[in-house]
Write a protein that holds these residues in place. Structure first.
Motif, PDB file in Angstrom:
ATOM      1  N   TYR A   1       0.822  -1.215   0.000  1.00 31.07           N
ATOM      2  CA  TYR A   1       0.000   0.000   0.000  1.00 31.07           C
ATOM      3  C   TYR A   1       0.858   1.267   0.000  1.00 31.07           C
ATOM      4  O   TYR A   1       0.516   2.261  -0.640  1.00 31.07           O
ATOM      5  CB  TYR A   1      -0.967   0.004   1.180  1.00 31.07           C
TER       6      TYR A   1
ATOM      7  N   SER B   1       1.202   6.759  -6.774  1.00 30.96           N
ATOM      8  CA  SER B   1       0.064   7.617  -7.115  1.00 30.96           C
ATOM      9  C   SER B   1       0.445   9.091  -7.106  1.00 30.96           C
ATOM     10  O   SER B   1      -0.218   9.902  -7.762  1.00 30.96           O
ATOM     11  CB  SER B   1      -1.089   7.371  -6.141  1.00 30.96           C
TER      12      SER B   1
ATOM     13  N   TYR C   1      -5.563   7.644  -7.014  1.00 27.92           N
ATOM     14  CA  TYR C   1      -5.235   6.782  -5.875  1.00 27.92           C
ATOM     15  C   TYR C   1      -6.385   5.836  -5.543  1.00 27.92           C
ATOM     16  O   TYR C   1      -6.177   4.641  -5.339  1.00 27.92           O
ATOM     17  CB  TYR C   1      -4.866   7.620  -4.652  1.00 27.92           C
ATOM     18  N   LEU C   2      -7.601   6.363  -5.508  1.00 27.65           N
ATOM     19  CA  LEU C   2      -8.748   5.515  -5.171  1.00 27.65           C
ATOM     20  C   LEU C   2      -8.997   4.444  -6.234  1.00 27.65           C
ATOM     21  O   LEU C   2      -9.367   3.314  -5.913  1.00 27.65           O
ATOM     22  CB  LEU C   2      -9.991   6.379  -4.957  1.00 27.65           C
TER      23      LEU C   2
ATOM     24  N   LEU D   1      -6.538   1.421  -5.777  1.00 27.61           N
ATOM     25  CA  LEU D   1      -6.579   0.597  -4.559  1.00 27.61           C
ATOM     26  C   LEU D   1      -6.749  -0.905  -4.827  1.00 27.61           C
ATOM     27  O   LEU D   1      -6.100  -1.712  -4.143  1.00 27.61           O
ATOM     28  CB  LEU D   1      -7.654   1.104  -3.598  1.00 27.61           C
TER      29      LEU D   1
ATOM     30  N   ASP E   1      -3.321  -2.011  -5.736  1.00 30.48           N
ATOM     31  CA  ASP E   1      -2.461  -1.974  -4.550  1.00 30.48           C
ATOM     32  C   ASP E   1      -2.751  -3.160  -3.640  1.00 30.48           C
ATOM     33  O   ASP E   1      -1.842  -3.706  -3.007  1.00 30.48           O
ATOM     34  CB  ASP E   1      -2.671  -0.671  -3.774  1.00 30.48           C
ATOM     35  N   THR E   2      -4.000  -3.586  -3.600  1.00 31.05           N
ATOM     36  CA  THR E   2      -4.360  -4.760  -2.806  1.00 31.05           C
ATOM     37  C   THR E   2      -3.744  -6.023  -3.405  1.00 31.05           C
ATOM     38  O   THR E   2      -3.239  -6.874  -2.666  1.00 31.05           O
ATOM     39  CB  THR E   2      -5.894  -4.888  -2.709  1.00 31.05           C
TER      40      THR E   2
END
Length: 171
Positions: free
Chosen positions: A107, A114, A128-129, A132, A135-136
């Motif tokens: 993360y 980002s 960024y959102l 996610l 990133d997970t």
């Protein structure tokens, strides 16, 4: 920095580049972050930063260079420094703690990457959102790679170091 450490860094860089190229079909799943964490723990923060720089440039020669290359070096370098300090803690760090750190690092890497969008277009939160989920994937992959790679690499490093010289004194 001695020949032993340089050889280990070259081998880890080759493993990271090949691992990144092999797992390119899975978005954000690659062993680079886990190998940088392992390098920081076993060889120290400077070695982890060198590994981050080597891996980024060498793998991006295959996968493509861009503005993100600098941010990848910053991200992986910071993760290497943090793992190097984690390796300086007296006693052995338990594997589940390393896995949690690896998940956190996924993360952290995504957050720093980002910032690339912010530096280019001035927009951070939408990018960024939307990143996610990726990133997970990166975070989960890091945890899995730590469980797979850390025990084997630690065993090999210590076995070889015990035959040649004491590994902790080379930091």
């Amino acid at each position: 920095m001695n020949t032993y450490k340089l050889t280990l860094l070259a081998l880890l860089a080759a493993l990271a580049v090949v691992g990144r190229a092999v797992f390119v079909f899975l978005p954000n799943v690659q062993p680079v972050t886990a190998l940088i964490i392992i390098s920081g723990l076993l060889l120290g923060p400077l070695s982890a930063v060198i590994l981050a720089i080597l891996t980024t440039f060498l793998s991006n020669m295959i996968l493509g260079m861009g503005i993100w290359t600098i941010w990848q070096i910053v991200s992986w370098g910071l993760i290497g420094i943090l793992s190097g300090f984690l390796g300086k803690i007296p006693g052995r760090v338990p594997l589940p703690v390393l896995a949690i750190f690896a998940v956190f690092s996924g993360y952290l890497y995504g957050f720093i990457i980002s910032l690339t969008m912010y530096s280019m277009v001035g927009e951070f939160w939408p990018y960024y959102l939307s990143s996610l989920p990726f990133d997970t994937y990166h975070a989960i992959g890091n945890g899995v790679f730590i469980f797979m790679l850390y025990p084997a690499i630690q065993y090999l490093f210590k076995k070889y170091a015990n035959n040649r010289f004491h590994l902790q004194n080379t930091n």
